[in-house]
Design an enzyme around this catalytic site. Structure first.
Site, short mmCIF file in Angstrom:
data_model
loop_
_atom_site.label_atom_id
_atom_site.label_comp_id
_atom_site.label_asym_id
_atom_site.label_seq_id
_atom_site.Cartn_x
_atom_site.Cartn_y
_atom_site.Cartn_z
N LYS A 122 0.40 -5.27 -1.80
CA LYS A 122 -0.22 -3.95 -1.90
C LYS A 122 -1.64 -3.99 -2.44
O LYS A 122 -2.48 -3.16 -2.09
CB LYS A 122 0.64 -3.03 -2.76
CG LYS A 122 2.02 -2.71 -2.18
CD LYS A 122 1.94 -1.89 -0.92
CE LYS A 122 3.31 -1.41 -0.46
NZ LYS A 122 3.23 -0.63 0.79
N GLU A 144 1.13 7.64 -3.15
CA GLU A 144 2.58 7.79 -3.10
C GLU A 144 3.18 6.41 -3.33
O GLU A 144 2.53 5.39 -3.09
CB GLU A 144 3.02 8.33 -1.73
CG GLU A 144 3.24 7.28 -0.64
CD GLU A 144 2.00 6.52 -0.22
OE1 GLU A 144 2.13 5.34 0.20
OE2 GLU A 144 0.88 7.09 -0.29
N SER A 411 6.81 -10.54 0.77
CA SER A 411 5.84 -9.49 0.48
C SER A 411 5.74 -9.12 -0.98
O SER A 411 4.74 -8.54 -1.41
CB SER A 411 6.18 -8.23 1.30
OG SER A 411 7.50 -7.80 1.03
#
Length: 434
Positions: A122, A144, A411
């Protein structure tokens, strides 16, 4: 490679405001009918800009500023420096032979996004959007989050650049991801629990859009995945494609050839597009997305959008989503908060329809078994989201047979999921704190 027939401009969404052409498109998304490429901002018939009039100027401003930033050597140099010196790129590629031995005679390589600063992919996107926020002269970022990793990354970048930060998170997700709530608060973010609807990621996105409509002059909505109205799907893809660019070079250096398959979990789909994109021209490399199968695609308790969904409009884009016969969005279920989303990025819908990528549903039980296997065989605790890709790799290795070389995008790391996993495997009491 060619896409489906070019999309026409959208005729409207639930607000009646229509959609306008965007600013970017995926390379190679022309149609096969000879009518030319789809409108800018579309991936085949997917994508577009379905948004209320109050956000159109902000989306147009963002598109302009992003295009200008891409052409600005100072911007790209600052982002590259942050990715190297702050986020810790390039991340490693790690071979996991003991895990792979459980799948037969194959090699499995992990792209270690869990080793990036904040513990997931991210940060790649958020650093880019934070620099854009500053470039636009705005002082506040909205985000969000489901599993909390995007919220943590946004809070981190805001702390670094001196921006105010507000993160919307479904109330259910604040409970099962309490550690990440605390991390965001330690970093100075305001975390707003969303009590509407299913109290999960979809509802957090709704509230973030509502905030942005009323604060658009001073705020930027930092969408965390390759979803939403144009230019978000293209922009977030571009910020995340560093994953695949690095991985392609690393696998060639390590194995002397390209992988037979690249595998990633898919919720909104940013980590998957990030690792897939550099391999799209390589026709011999299979691209495989693993969605949250929950209790199974036929159960109605899942978030397997591409496996069980159909085309429609959600959160500003035309894409696949889980919906009933009346077009109402269906509730979702997944053991992983980060995959618990009823839609998917429009580029994934295009890759699905063209056949360049395939998607499968991985159940909660399959993902948790793979989670445990990686912990016990390699000493790596993955995010539960990433464990869906690990489970997919075990399946794909059996399908491809001896000698297969697989690349899995790991991830994120699993610190945030220890309480969930601990209860799942009986190491913690059901009442233990999340």
């Amino acid at each position: 490679m060619t896409g489906p027939a070019a999309a026409t401009r959208g005729t409207g969404d639930s607000t009646g405001t229509g959609d306008s052409p965007g600013t970017g498109d995926s390379p190679g998304t022309g149609d096969s009918t000879g009518r030319g490429a789809p409108p800018v901002g579309h991936f085949g018939r997917y994508g577009g800009r379905f948004a209320p009039e109050a956000l159109m100027s902000a989306l147009q401003e963002l598109a302009r500023e992003y295009a200008a930033a891409q052409a600005d050597p100072a911007f790209t140099a600052e982002l590259d420096a942050l990715l190297r010196g702050y986020a810790g790129r390039p991340t490693l590629v790690t071979e996991v032979p003991q895990f792979a031995a459980r799948a037969g005679d194959c090699r499995i390589l992990l792209k270690r996004e869990d080793l990036a600063h904040t513990g997931s992919h991210k940060i790649n996107n958020v650093l880019g959007q934070a620099l854009l926020t500053r470039r636009m002269g705005k002082k506040r970022m909205i985000a969000e989050t489901g599993a909390g990793q995007h919220g943590v990354a946004t809070a981190t970048a805001c702390a670094l650049l001196g921006l105010d930060c507000v993160v919307y998170m479904g109330e259910e997700d604040t409970e099962r991801q309490a550690l990440n709530v605390a991390r965001m608060q330690l970093l100075g973010a305001e975390v707003v629990p969303v009590t509407a609807g299913s109290r999960t990621l979809k509802d957090a996105i709704n509230e973030a859009f509502r905030d942005w409509v009323t604060t658009v002059q001073t705020s930027h909505y930092c969408i965390g995945s390759v979803m939403g109205p144009d230019p978000f799907p293209t922009m977030v893809r571009d910020f995340q494609r560093v994953i695949g660019v690095e991985a392609r070079q690393q696998v060639l250096a390590l194995a002397g050839r390209l992988p037979d398959a690249v595998i990633a979990c898919v919720g909104g789909g940013s980590n998957a597009i990030g690792v897939f994109h550099a391999f799209i021209p390589d026709s011999g490399v299979r691209l495989i997305g693993c969605e949250a199968g929950g209790d199974g695609p036929a159960s109605g308790h899942n978030a397997a959008t591409l496996v069980a969904g159909s085309a429609g409009v959600i959160h500003g884009m035309r894409t696949y989503l889980l919906q009933d016969a009346d077009g109402q969005t269906l509730p979702t279920h997944s053991v992983s908060a980060g995959l618990d989303y009823p839609g998917v990025g429009p580029e994934h819908s295009w890759l699905h329809d063209t056949g360049r990528a395939s998607y499968r549903a991985v159940s909660d039980a399959q993902a948790m078994d793979a989670f445990s296997l990686l912990c016990r065989t390699e000493g790596i605790i993955p995010a539960i989201e990433s464990a869906h890709a690990l489970a997919g790799a075990l399946q794909v290795a059996g399908e491809l047979g001896p000698g297969a070389l697989l690349l899995v995008n790991l991830s994120g790391r699993g610190d945030k999921d220890v309480s969930i996993a601990g209860r799942w495997f009986g190491h913690l009491d059901e009442g233990a704190a999340g």
